[in-house]
Every structure is written in structure tokens, then in C-alpha cells.
Design a protein around this motif. Structure first.
Motif, PDB file in Angstrom:
ATOM      1  N   LYS A  30       0.835  -1.201   0.000  1.00 40.25           N
ATOM      2  CA  LYS A  30       0.000   0.000   0.000  1.00 40.25           C
ATOM      3  C   LYS A  30       0.876   1.261   0.000  1.00 40.25           C
ATOM      4  CE  LYS A  30      -3.883   1.937   2.668  1.00 40.25           C
ATOM      5  NZ  LYS A  30      -3.464   2.745   3.804  1.00 40.25           N
ATOM      6  N   ARG A  31       1.891   1.289   0.870  1.00 44.27           N
ATOM      7  CA  ARG A  31       2.781   2.453   0.926  1.00 44.27           C
ATOM      8  C   ARG A  31       3.591   2.581  -0.366  1.00 44.27           C
ATOM      9  NH1 ARG A  31       2.728   1.627   6.514  1.00 44.27           N
ATOM     10  NH2 ARG A  31       4.211  -0.103   6.424  1.00 44.27           N
ATOM     11  N   MET A  32       3.970   1.442  -0.937  1.00 47.49           N
ATOM     12  CA  MET A  32       4.722   1.465  -2.194  1.00 47.49           C
ATOM     13  C   MET A  32       3.905   2.129  -3.298  1.00 47.49           C
ATOM     14  SD  MET A  32       6.256  -1.782  -4.298  1.00 47.49           S
ATOM     15  CE  MET A  32       4.648  -2.279  -4.932  1.00 47.49           C
ATOM     16  N   ASN A  33       2.623   1.786  -3.378  1.00 45.35           N
ATOM     17  CA  ASN A  33       1.749   2.397  -4.390  1.00 45.35           C
ATOM     18  C   ASN A  33       1.530   3.875  -4.115  1.00 45.35           C
ATOM     19  OD1 ASN A  33       1.379   0.048  -5.900  1.00 45.35           O
ATOM     20  ND2 ASN A  33      -0.308  -0.650  -4.602  1.00 45.35           N
ATOM     21  N   GLU A  34       1.421   4.230  -2.812  1.00 37.22           N
ATOM     22  CA  GLU A  34       1.223   5.639  -2.453  1.00 37.22           C
ATOM     23  C   GLU A  34       2.459   6.473  -2.772  1.00 37.22           C
ATOM     24  OE1 GLU A  34      -1.840   4.720   1.284  1.00 37.22           O
ATOM     25  OE2 GLU A  34       0.258   5.229   1.659  1.00 37.22           O
ATOM     26  N   ASP A  35       3.640   5.867  -2.615  1.00 34.08           N
ATOM     27  CA  ASP A  35       4.895   6.589  -2.866  1.00 34.08           C
ATOM     28  C   ASP A  35       5.269   6.622  -4.340  1.00 34.08           C
ATOM     29  OD1 ASP A  35       5.038   6.942  -0.155  1.00 34.08           O
ATOM     30  OD2 ASP A  35       6.492   5.327   0.188  1.00 34.08           O
ATOM     31  N   SER A  36       4.640   5.762  -5.141  1.00 34.46           N
ATOM     32  CA  SER A  36       4.995   5.682  -6.560  1.00 34.46           C
ATOM     33  C   SER A  36       4.523   6.924  -7.300  1.00 34.46           C
ATOM     34  CB  SER A  36       4.379   4.434  -7.197  1.00 34.46           C
ATOM     35  OG  SER A  36       4.873   3.268  -6.590  1.00 34.46           O
ATOM     36  N   GLU A  37       5.266   7.260  -8.338  1.00 31.27           N
ATOM     37  CA  GLU A  37       4.910   8.414  -9.162  1.00 31.27           C
ATOM     38  C   GLU A  37       3.804   8.033 -10.140  1.00 31.27           C
ATOM     39  OE1 GLU A  37       6.166  11.457  -8.914  1.00 31.27           O
ATOM     40  OE2 GLU A  37       7.476  10.899  -7.251  1.00 31.27           O
ATOM     41  N   MET A  38       3.307   9.023 -10.855  1.00 30.84           N
ATOM     42  CA  MET A  38       2.292   8.783 -11.870  1.00 30.84           C
ATOM     43  C   MET A  38       2.833   7.809 -12.921  1.00 30.84           C
ATOM     44  SD  MET A  38       0.435  11.544 -14.364  1.00 30.84           S
ATOM     45  CE  MET A  38       1.786  11.638 -15.523  1.00 30.84           C
ATOM     46  N   ILE A  39       1.958   6.943 -13.420  1.00 31.51           N
ATOM     47  CA  ILE A  39       2.366   5.930 -14.401  1.00 31.51           C
ATOM     48  C   ILE A  39       3.039   6.601 -15.599  1.00 31.51           C
ATOM     49  CG2 ILE A  39       1.533   4.125 -15.961  1.00 31.51           C
ATOM     50  CD1 ILE A  39       1.297   3.315 -13.077  1.00 31.51           C
ATOM     51  N   LEU A  40       4.283   6.209 -15.862  1.00 33.60           N
ATOM     52  CA  LEU A  40       5.100   6.746 -16.953  1.00 33.60           C
ATOM     53  C   LEU A  40       5.258   8.264 -16.861  1.00 33.60           C
ATOM     54  CD1 LEU A  40       4.197   4.684 -20.159  1.00 33.60           C
ATOM     55  CD2 LEU A  40       5.964   4.281 -18.458  1.00 33.60           C
ATOM     56  N   GLY A  41       5.148   8.793 -15.626  1.00 30.99           N
ATOM     57  CA  GLY A  41       5.411  10.206 -15.429  1.00 30.99           C
ATOM     58  C   GLY A  41       6.913  10.466 -15.443  1.00 30.99           C
ATOM     59  N   PRO A  42       7.313  11.737 -15.337  1.00 31.35           N
ATOM     60  CA  PRO A  42       8.750  12.062 -15.429  1.00 31.35           C
ATOM     61  C   PRO A  42       9.598  11.431 -14.334  1.00 31.35           C
ATOM     62  CG  PRO A  42       7.429  13.989 -14.813  1.00 31.35           C
ATOM     63  CD  PRO A  42       6.480  12.934 -15.223  1.00 31.35           C
ATOM     64  N   GLN A  43       9.001  11.189 -13.152  1.00 31.35           N
ATOM     65  CA  GLN A  43       9.756  10.611 -12.035  1.00 31.35           C
ATOM     66  C   GLN A  43       9.533   9.103 -11.873  1.00 31.35           C
ATOM     67  OE1 GLN A  43      11.899  12.593 -10.425  1.00 31.35           O
ATOM     68  NE2 GLN A  43      11.211  14.257 -11.758  1.00 31.35           N
ATOM     69  N   ASP A  44       8.734   8.517 -12.760  1.00 37.53           N
ATOM     70  CA  ASP A  44       8.378   7.106 -12.605  1.00 37.53           C
ATOM     71  C   ASP A  44       9.507   6.226 -13.138  1.00 37.53           C
ATOM     72  OD1 ASP A  44       7.099   4.709 -12.214  1.00 37.53           O
ATOM     73  OD2 ASP A  44       5.858   4.858 -14.008  1.00 37.53           O
ATOM     74  N   GLY A  45      10.321   5.729 -12.210  1.00 38.11           N
ATOM     75  CA  GLY A  45      11.421   4.866 -12.632  1.00 38.11           C
ATOM     76  C   GLY A  45      11.076   3.393 -12.589  1.00 38.11           C
ATOM     77  N   GLY A  46       9.930   3.078 -12.020  1.00 33.57           N
ATOM     78  CA  GLY A  46       9.491   1.688 -11.966  1.00 33.57           C
ATOM     79  C   GLY A  46      10.281   0.818 -11.020  1.00 33.57           C
ATOM     80  N   VAL A  47      11.003   1.414 -10.056  1.00 35.76           N
ATOM     81  CA  VAL A  47      11.865   0.616  -9.169  1.00 35.76           C
ATOM     82  C   VAL A  47      11.457   0.772  -7.700  1.00 35.76           C
ATOM     83  CG1 VAL A  47      13.853   0.571 -10.693  1.00 35.76           C
ATOM     84  CG2 VAL A  47      13.558   2.500  -9.142  1.00 35.76           C
ATOM     85  N   THR A  48      10.265   1.292  -7.435  1.00 36.01           N
ATOM     86  CA  THR A  48       9.820   1.439  -6.057  1.00 36.01           C
ATOM     87  C   THR A  48       9.694   0.067  -5.417  1.00 36.01           C
ATOM     88  OG1 THR A  48       8.520   3.310  -6.858  1.00 36.01           O
ATOM     89  CG2 THR A  48       8.124   2.592  -4.596  1.00 36.01           C
ATOM     90  N   MET A  49      10.229  -0.074  -4.219  1.00 42.06           N
ATOM     91  CA  MET A  49      10.232  -1.381  -3.548  1.00 42.06           C
ATOM     92  C   MET A  49       9.348  -1.366  -2.314  1.00 42.06           C
ATOM     93  SD  MET A  49      12.069  -3.563  -5.200  1.00 42.06           S
ATOM     94  CE  MET A  49      12.303  -4.816  -3.957  1.00 42.06           C
ATOM     95  N   ASN A  50       8.863  -2.539  -1.958  1.00 43.05           N
ATOM     96  CA  ASN A  50       8.115  -2.741  -0.714  1.00 43.05           C
ATOM     97  C   ASN A  50       9.134  -2.760   0.433  1.00 43.05           C
ATOM     98  OD1 ASN A  50       6.743  -3.786   1.514  1.00 43.05           O
ATOM     99  ND2 ASN A  50       5.464  -5.131   0.259  1.00 43.05           N
ATOM    100  N   LYS A  51       9.109  -1.725   1.286  1.00 46.96           N
ATOM    101  CA  LYS A  51      10.126  -1.580   2.319  1.00 46.96           C
ATOM    102  C   LYS A  51       9.950  -2.552   3.484  1.00 46.96           C
ATOM    103  CE  LYS A  51      10.866   3.245   1.127  1.00 46.96           C
ATOM    104  NZ  LYS A  51      10.677   4.669   1.509  1.00 46.96           N
ATOM    105  N   GLU A  52       8.831  -3.270   3.514  1.00 49.88           N
ATOM    106  CA  GLU A  52       8.613  -4.248   4.581  1.00 49.88           C
ATOM    107  C   GLU A  52       9.254  -5.599   4.268  1.00 49.88           C
ATOM    108  OE1 GLU A  52       7.311  -3.603   7.434  1.00 49.88           O
ATOM    109  OE2 GLU A  52       6.501  -1.610   7.035  1.00 49.88           O
ATOM    110  N   LEU A  53       9.648  -5.799   3.018  1.00 53.47           N
ATOM    111  CA  LEU A  53      10.153  -7.120   2.607  1.00 53.47           C
ATOM    112  C   LEU A  53      11.373  -7.586   3.413  1.00 53.47           C
ATOM    113  CD1 LEU A  53       9.777  -7.078  -1.297  1.00 53.47           C
ATOM    114  CD2 LEU A  53       8.258  -8.086   0.399  1.00 53.47           C
ATOM    115  N   PRO A  54      12.375  -6.727   3.680  1.00 52.89           N
ATOM    116  CA  PRO A  54      13.540  -7.221   4.443  1.00 52.89           C
ATOM    117  C   PRO A  54      13.177  -7.727   5.834  1.00 52.89           C
ATOM    118  CG  PRO A  54      14.062  -5.140   3.364  1.00 52.89           C
ATOM    119  CD  PRO A  54      12.599  -5.352   3.200  1.00 52.89           C
ATOM    120  N   VAL A  55      12.263  -7.020   6.534  1.00 50.06           N
ATOM    121  CA  VAL A  55      11.865  -7.452   7.877  1.00 50.06           C
ATOM    122  C   VAL A  55      11.113  -8.774   7.815  1.00 50.06           C
ATOM    123  CG1 VAL A  55      10.456  -6.872   9.899  1.00 50.06           C
ATOM    124  CG2 VAL A  55      11.793  -5.091   8.762  1.00 50.06           C
ATOM    125  N   ILE A  56      10.155  -8.876   6.886  1.00 54.94           N
ATOM    126  CA  ILE A  56       9.381 -10.119   6.743  1.00 54.94           C
ATOM    127  C   ILE A  56      10.323 -11.274   6.403  1.00 54.94           C
ATOM    128  CG2 ILE A  56       7.545 -11.279   5.454  1.00 54.94           C
ATOM    129  CD1 ILE A  56       6.370  -8.481   4.900  1.00 54.94           C
TER     130      ILE A  56
END
Length: 648
Positions: free
Chosen positions: A172-198
Motif C-alpha cells: 500500500k505504501r509502495m503504491n502511495e509513494d509511486s509516481e504517476m504511471i510513466l510520469g517524469p519521475q516514474d522509474g518503476g523501481v519502487t520497492m516494498n520496504k517491509e520485505l527485508p523485515v518479513i
């Protein structure tokens, strides 16, 4: 797989009922829905209690507990679940209300977020308030160290729900932090920050499992498999998912994750011996084969056997429709989808595929109806957005189509169809950069999407970067080895990068691949290079390209032979003697006329003036390449007159 006995059917019914309950308890709603739909597609029988009168004493009887459910929970798990029941119910209600962090904190309370309103306290008071239930996380964010002790005191069900809630919170946070689809800042590399803890918690949990005296139930392996796959550790993810389906087979989500990691039919064959032998494994084999475009008779037969057990299953009927779709049998696929709409008009699943079929068939009124139906049911489903996008694309309103495909990806960034279809729209709009980025995202989501690989190849061809185009077309051809269109693209790229011999091989593969779509007709000319246009007709365009490549290599006799083959396709091969059927040809086309002109010039150069004159006169009658043909006729007559004069 043969039909089931009454006892086996009753057992299957109970297992599916249990699967619905177990998946729902763990908030795996799509797996629960899949099991429930399959359960309700089992035919009713008088023995299953479905016809029991309400006043009957049997009406209150519960289904007997299955051996699997008794074995799955040993005494330790039962005691832990009983002790946690109230807290578990609370956590589940939080999850159902999409309060994921709150759900995870019921069993795994962590530190407050940075900058919180927590008053400053001394180290002594901090250690005093550090309760046993808290999970201490130290180390770096990429490789945290986790205190596993409080986690070991939880039941597997509570641990799964807590970690799954953490995962969903991260998504959910990953989607909220992601930029607009194919927008100027959309690099497509946003990660789920909870994965390392899980990942750290599960790694420790599995490391401590052998000495704990507990038996894993398969759910945590499923979650760990997802986390590993997200971290690109696909080999280990595959191992844990195989363990998961062996320990509990009726979690369809685990099978889907397993299927997503299989890139080729060979990879699927390698893991089949390690899978459980039951009905769900059988369904997985059919579904995975469909996703790998294996529309073979064996797969169809397997699907028919499963459908005999679940005759009204919408999921299985959809698999049949998709098999026909991959095999380019659009009429049959459209009929199946049409029947599914009639039986369940509110079902949105796979409607994006149905809209693709209607788009290819050019059925604009039916596509408009489908878009309206899907929108009235749920306009905020990615499938609905793709249906509407396809409708606008068919109307050539490409900007509107892109808007709807963007909307689909805003709802689900991993929705494959939308990335690929948006790439097609950008190609139509001549926006090659955006098209390439869309196709790249599509193959990142699913490496098995041959349409995206092919789209990348085509886009790089437009940019005249033929080496890049060749690589992507080869990937598409590897996924669809029986699609002549893919091999024609490979051959064209080889010709562009000046590798005519390799191009000839690729074009010949296109001829062989064409036989896959030839309706039951075998080898056309005794060479094994069967037709791709039905009725034993070879594709004249492919033959012509092969001929031109032989000309580039200097092999003029082979070039002439293939030019003759091009001409032969006008009439088509005569099968009357062999099968009592006459194959109709393609008639005169621009390609056959070019071949006729080439042959006329070739015969003229060889001094075969009579044959050259016949071919040139035929060209004059066809109305194609007429001026060149008339010029050639004049040259032939002049040469004949000159030779007659010299003869005197």
C-alpha cells in the motif's frame, strides 16, 4: 485422470469447503473465491446433503472433519490458536477494514514511526517498557537482525496473518509513494520496504523449525516464496512454493505464484515430479500450460477431463477460451466467453482477454456492450479499464485508450495486459520512447508475454536499431515457436543486419510454423515446409523474401526455384488426387507479380525469350507492374529481332 467415485467426490467437496474457510481466515480472498467457485461447480448429488429437507435432522449436521485437517494441526498449534482466538479475530477485522499496520501490530507490535509523539524517556525506562511481545529489529534495512523469540510463541496462523498484513501495508505504501504511471519521475523501481523485515523473520522461523518440534502447515512457505520472488531470488522462491503446495495443496495463490516463476515448458517439466499428485496439481498443469501457450491436443484432453468433474466451472471454461485464443481460433474463444457472460454477467475476471478477442475480430458493437457491462458492474477494476481502453482503441481514439490503460495500472501496477496494450497505443501515436518503456514494464511483470517482446522488436525496427530488434524478436519467437509471424520478424531483422543465411533459416522456420495453423493439412510439397494459409498454401511473401535472400548470397538457381514457388501459390497445390479436395490458391497478388517480373527478367538474361515473353505478357494482363512488363516486352522483341538480323 478418470472420473471420481462418490466417495472421492464427497472427499473433494469437503476439502474445497475447508479450503474456503482456511483461505478466508488468512485473508487470502482470491484463493478463497477460486475454491468456492470450484466447489459450486461440482454437480449436485443426492448423497451430498444438498437435497436435505430443512426440517430433517440431517439439516444441522456438519460435514465430517477430514483427515488432512486433523493432521495439519498438531496439539501445539491447536493450543496456541485457542489461546490467541480473541486477538486473532480482532486482527482479522482490522485486515478486513484494510488497516494493515494495525492488524500486524496485534501480534507483532513494533516501534512507533520516526518523529512520533512518544515522549523522550531514559534508557532505563525504555528497557522497562520493552515487553516480551515486541519484535526487536536491528542491523541494516537491507539485512535486519530480528529477535525471533516472541515470534516463536505465536501460532502459524497468527504469524502468517501478521506478516501478510505487514506485506500488504508495504504494498500500500509502495503504491502511495509511486509516481504517476510513466510520469517524469516514474522509474518503476519502487520497492516494498517491509520485505527485508518479513524475510528476516521467516528466515529465522524456518531455521528454528527443526528443533521446535512443530510441523509447518505450508502457509508461511507460501508467503516466504512471494517475498523471495519479489527480491528476485527466484530459485529459492520456487523451492519454498513447491514445499507450500506439498504441505497444503488447496491454496490456489501458491500455485499461481509457482506458475509465474516458470518461463518455459522445460522448467515446468522439471518441477512436475516434485508436486503432489491430486486434482489441484492437475488443474495447475493445465493452467500453467495455457500460460506457456501450449495449446496442444494433450492439454485440451486434460482440460476436458477436469471439466467432466467441474462441468460448470467458469475458471476452467476460461482456460479453454484462452487456449483457443492463443491458437488464433478467435471464433471458438469468443463463443465460450459469450456463454460465460450469459451465465454470470457480473464476472469481471479475464474480460480484458475477451476484449482483446473482440478487438482482433473488429466486433465494435459487442465490445461497446462489454465495456458498458463491465463499467456498470465495477468501473474500478483493472480489467474494466482495459475493456474500455480497447473500445476506444478500436475507435482510433488512442489518447482516451491510453488514459484508461493508465487508470488500470494506477489500480494495479502489475496488471500485465494494460502495460502491453498501452505500448500498442503509443506505437499508434508514434511515441516510440513511451512504447518501449511500456513494453519493458510488461516483460518485467511477466517474461512470458510474447506480445510485449514482439512489440519491443517492432518499435526498435521503427527506430532502425535492427540488432536490438533482432534480440527482442528472437525472445518472442522462443515463446511462440509455432507462430509464423514471429519468425518472419526474425528473418526480416537478419536481412537488415546483413546475415542473409540466418535470415533464410528464420523464414523457413516461418513456413514450418505455418503448418501449426494449417487445418489438418500435412506437408505441402514433400519438403516438410507446410503451409501457413490453410489448404496447403505456402505464404508467398515468405517465399519471396527467401528468394531475395538467396539472390543476395549469389545462389541464383535457388532464388529462381523459390520465385517459381511464389507463382505456384496463385493456383495452389492440387490435392485432388491425394485427398479428393482441390486447394484454392491466393490468386494474383503484388508479391506474385513481383516474382513473375523477376522470373521474366531472369529468363530474358538466360536467353529463354519465349518463357520471358509469356511471363511479361501475363504481367500486362494482371494490371500489376504493367509499365515494367511493357518495357521488358519491348526489350525482348528488340533482342529477338537483333538476333534474327545477326542470324541472316
Amino acid at each position: 485422470m478418470s472420473g471420481l467415485s462418490q466417495a472421492e467426490e464427497a472427499q473433494l467437496r469437503i476439502k474445497l469447503q475447508e479450503a474456503v474457510v482456511l483461505c478466508t481466515e488468512r485473508c487470502l480472498y482470491h484463493s478463497s473465491k477460486w475454491a468456492a467457485e470450484l466447489l459450486n461447480s461440482l454437480p449436485f448429488s443426492s448423497d451430498d446433503g444438498s437435497d436435505t429437507e430443512i426440517e430433517s435432522p440431517q439439516a444441522d449436521a456438519r460435514p465430517p472433519q477430514t483427515p488432512t485437517s486433523r493432521v495439519a494441526k498438531e496439539g501445539t498449534e491447536q493450543r496456541l490458536e485457542a489461546r490467541e482466538l480473541n486477538k486473532f479475530l480482532l486482527a482479522k477485522t482490522y485486515f478486513d477494514c484494510r488497516e494493515y499496520d494495525r492488524c500486524a501490530a496485534v501480534f507483532l507490535p513494533g516501534p512507533l514511526p520516526k518523529g512520533s509523539l512518544q515522549p523522550a524517556s531514559s534508557p532505563a525506562s525504555a528497557s522497562k517498557h520493552q515487553g516480551k511481545g515486541k519484535v526487536k529489529v536491528t542491523g541494516t534495512p537491507s539485512k535486519p537482525n530480528v529477535d525471533i523469540e516472541p515470534v516463536q510463541g505465536l501460532s502459524q496462523k497468527a504469524l502468517f496473518l501478521s506478516l501478510y498484513a505487514k506485506y500488504m501495508a508495504g504494498e500500500k505504501r509502495m503504491n502511495e509513494d509511486s509516481e504517476m504511471i510513466l510520469g517524469p519521475q516514474d522509474g518503476g523501481v519502487t520497492m516494498n520496504k517491509e520485505l527485508p523485515v518479513i524475510s528476516a523473520i521467516l528466515e529465522e522461523w524456518f531455521a528454528n523449525l527443526p528443533g521446535s518440534g512443530r510441523q509447518s502447515q505450508g502457509w508461511l512457505e507460501y508467503l516466504y516464496g512471494i517475498v523471495l520472488a519479489k527480491g528476485k531470488n527466484e530459485k529459492q522462491a520456487l523451492e519454498y512454493l513447491v514445499q507450500s503446495v506439498n504441505r497444503y495443496s488447496y491454496n490456489w495463490g501458491a500455485w499461481q505464484e509457482l506458475s509465474s516463476l516458470l518461463g518455459t515448458i522445460e522448467e515446468m517439466q522439471q518441477i512436475l515430479p516434485h508436486l503432489p499428485q491430486n486434482i489441484v496439481s492437475f488443474i495447475f498443469h493445465v493452467s500453467a500450460s495455457q500460460e506457456l501457450y501450449q495449446s496442444t491436443e494433450q492439454v485440451h484432453n486434460s482440460l476436458s477431463q477436469v471439466l467432466s468433474i467441474f462441468p460448470t466451472s467458469a475458471f476452467l471454461k476460461t482456460q479453454r477460451a484462452l487456449l483457443h485464443y492463443h491458437d488464433k481460433d478467435f471464433d471458438e474463444a469468443e463463443q465460450i466467453f459469450s456463454q460465460l457472460i450469459l451465465s454470470d454477467p457480473h464476472r469481471i475476471d479475464s474480460l480484458d482477454n475477451y476484449s482483446n478477442i473482440l478487438y482482433v475480430m473488429g466486433m465494435k458493437p459487442r465490445l461497446a456492450f462489454l465495456a458498458q457491462l463491465a463499467t456498470n458492474t465495477d468501473k474500478f477494476r483493472p480489467e474494466t479499464c482495459c475493456v474500455v481502453g480497447n473500445y476506444y482503441s478500436l475507435k482510433s481514439e488512442h489518447e482516451k485508450a491510453v488514459m484508461y490503460f493508465r487508470r488500470a495500472l494506477t489500480l494495479d501496477r502489475n496488471f500485465l495486459s494494460a502495460w502491453t496494450l498501452m505500448g500498442h497505443e503509443f506505437v499508434e501515436m508514434k511515441n516510440t520512447h513511451a512504447a518501449i518503456e511500456s513494453y519493458r514494464r510488461a516483460v518485467d511483470v511477466n517474461r512470458k508475454d510474447y506480445r510485449a517482446w514482439y512489440g519491443l522488436g517492432q518499435t526498435y525496427e521503427v527506430l532502425e536499431m535492427h540488432s536490438y530488434a533482432l534480440f527482442y524478436h528472437q525472445r518472442a519467437a522462443a515463446l511462440r515457436p509455432y507462430d509464423p509471424k514471429m519468425w518472419m520478424a526474425v528473418g526480416q531483422c537478419y536481412a537488415k543486419v546483413n546475415k542473409p543465411t540466418a535470415g533464410i533459416r528464420a523464414y523457413k522456420r516461418a513456413l514450418v510454423a505455418g503448418s501449426h495453423y494449417d487445418a489438418g493439412v500435412g506437408s505441402s510439397f514433400g519438403s516438410g515446409e507446410s503451409a501457413g494459409l490453410g489448404g496447403g498454401i505456402l505464404d508467398p511473401d515468405v517465399l519471396y523474401q527467401i528468394a531475395l535472400l538467396y539472390e543476395r548470397t549469389g545462389d541464383m538457381s535457388e532464388c529462381a526455384s523459390y520465385m517459381e514457388l511464389v507463382l505456384a501459390q496463385e493456383e495452389g497445390p492440387d490435392f485432388e488426387e491425394m485427398s479428393g479436395d482441390v486447394g484454392g490458391g491466393v490468386g494474383v497478388t503484388p508479391t506474385t507479380s513481383k516474382a513473375r517480373l523477376w522470373l521474366a527478367r531472369w529468363e530474358f538474361m538466360r536467353g529463354m525469350y519465349q518463357r520471358a515473353m509469356e511471363l511479361a505478357n501475363e504481367l500486362c494482363q494482371d494490371g500489376v507492374e504493367v509499365e515494367d512488363a511493357k518495357a521488358l516486352v519491348r526489350d525482348i522483341r528488340a533482342r529477338i529481332e537483333r538476333e534474327r538480323g545477326e542470324g541472316r
